[in-house]
Scaffold this motif. Structure first.
Motif, PDB file in Angstrom:
ATOM      1  N   ASP A  47       0.766  -1.082  -0.008  1.00 32.39           N
ATOM      2  CA  ASP A  47       0.011  -0.025   0.019  1.00 32.39           C
ATOM      3  C   ASP A  47       0.781   1.164   0.012  1.00 32.39           C
ATOM      4  N   SER A  51       1.029   3.940  -2.954  1.00 32.61           N
ATOM      5  CA  SER A  51       0.761   5.338  -2.593  1.00 32.61           C
ATOM      6  C   SER A  51       1.637   6.299  -3.196  1.00 32.61           C
ATOM      7  N   ARG A  54       1.234   6.372  -7.137  1.00 29.11           N
ATOM      8  CA  ARG A  54      -0.223   6.600  -7.335  1.00 29.11           C
ATOM      9  C   ARG A  54      -0.656   6.973  -8.872  1.00 29.11           C
ATOM     10  N   ARG A  60      -1.265   0.093  -9.205  1.00 28.03           N
ATOM     11  CA  ARG A  60      -2.463  -0.692  -9.492  1.00 28.03           C
ATOM     12  C   ARG A  60      -2.245  -2.081  -9.099  1.00 28.03           C
ATOM     13  N   ARG A 123     -11.319  -2.131   0.883  1.00 31.61           N
ATOM     14  CA  ARG A 123     -10.653  -2.529  -0.291  1.00 31.61           C
ATOM     15  C   ARG A 123     -11.461  -2.943  -1.486  1.00 31.61           C
ATOM     16  N   VAL A 126     -13.644  -0.484  -3.362  1.00 29.97           N
ATOM     17  CA  VAL A 126     -12.954   0.442  -4.057  1.00 29.97           C
ATOM     18  C   VAL A 126     -12.072  -0.279  -5.211  1.00 29.97           C
ATOM     19  N   THR A 129     -12.080   0.627  -9.058  1.00 35.57           N
ATOM     20  CA  THR A 129     -11.992   1.963  -9.208  1.00 35.57           C
ATOM     21  C   THR A 129     -10.832   2.717  -9.109  1.00 35.57           C
ATOM     22  N   ARG A 130     -10.211   2.193  -8.057  1.00 29.95           N
ATOM     23  CA  ARG A 130      -9.018   2.817  -7.619  1.00 29.95           C
ATOM     24  C   ARG A 130      -7.615   2.162  -7.968  1.00 29.95           C
ATOM     25  N   HIS A 132      -4.712   3.018  -6.007  1.00 27.40           N
ATOM     26  CA  HIS A 132      -3.902   3.158  -4.804  1.00 27.40           C
ATOM     27  C   HIS A 132      -4.991   3.215  -3.717  1.00 27.40           C
ATOM     28  N   PRO A 133      -4.302   2.762  -2.569  1.00 25.23           N
ATOM     29  CA  PRO A 133      -5.145   2.841  -1.582  1.00 25.23           C
ATOM     30  C   PRO A 133      -5.885   4.276  -0.999  1.00 25.23           C
ATOM     31  N   ASN A 134      -6.862   4.613  -0.426  1.00 29.63           N
ATOM     32  CA  ASN A 134      -7.142   5.779  -0.064  1.00 29.63           C
ATOM     33  C   ASN A 134      -6.611   6.008   1.233  1.00 29.63           C
ATOM     34  N   VAL A 135      -6.661   7.078   1.910  1.00 25.60           N
ATOM     35  CA  VAL A 135      -6.024   7.303   3.111  1.00 25.60           C
ATOM     36  C   VAL A 135      -6.617   6.449   4.325  1.00 25.60           C
TER      37      VAL A 135
END
Length: 189
Positions: A47, A51, A54, A60, A123, A126, A129-130, A132-135
């Motif tokens: 992660d 990040s 990103r 990804r 996880r 998303v 759709t993501r 990278h990990p969100n905060v």
């Protein structure tokens, strides 16, 4: 002089079977702990890498790898918790330092497992759709990695400082100065 000994380590014959606890001298819980610990630490590392990258295509892949290792770690955590609970139930006496340390270890690892399951749910929500990990996922992954390391330290204290649940296969002492392999249940010298 012989240089290696393999068979005594891998031999189950002669060891008393103790159900979910494993065999005398070959418990199930300790080796199962390695996988979730490594998975959660690698997941957090993936992660962090995702990040930092990103905006790169490869981020990804690291985010998805983190998801897979978290899922694998959680799956093994369930069996690990079951064998650990059985050890706790059958091996610790109330009021002892070993019991208090085992309680601390258990509650730390239960917290880790619950947080890991929350991390996985976030996880999967998303996943498509993501890149990278969100905060929230990143912080949660880092907390899980830190707590699993702390919990493993308590587990290590049980084994290495207290000798908790460390037993031989029935042959005593624990170690012999010998050129002959010592097998469980084999009392011939």
């Amino acid at each position: 002089m012989r240089k290696f000994s393999v068979r005594p380590t891998l031999t189950i014959r002669g060891r008393k079977f103790k159900g979910l606890r494993g065999w005398a001298g070959k418990p199930l819980h300790p080796p199962l702990t390695d996988f979730p610990v490594a998975a959660y630490i690698f997941g957090a590392a993936f992660d962090v890498i995702a990040s930092f990258g990103r905006h790169d295509v490869w981020a990804r892949d690291f985010f998805r790898a983190g998801t897979y290792v978290f899922i694998g770690g959680a799956a093994v955590s369930l069996l690990t918790a079951l064998t650990g609970f059985w050890d706790w139930l059958r091996s610790t006496e109330k009021g002892t330092q070993a019991r208090r340390t085992a309680n601390t270890h258990a509650w730390t690892m239960i917290t880790v497992t619950v947080l890991a399951l929350v991390d996985i749910a976030l996880r999967l929500n998303v996943y498509h759709t993501r890149t990278h990990p969100n905060v929230a996922i990143l912080v949660l992954s880092l907390v899980v990695a830190g707590l699993v390391s702390l919990g493993a330290t308590f587990g290590g204290t049980l084994v290495y400082d207290y000798g908790f649940n460390v037993e031989t296969a029935g042959d005593s002492p624990v170690w012999h100065q010998s050129e002959i392999d010592v097998f469980p249940g084999d009392h011939a010298t």
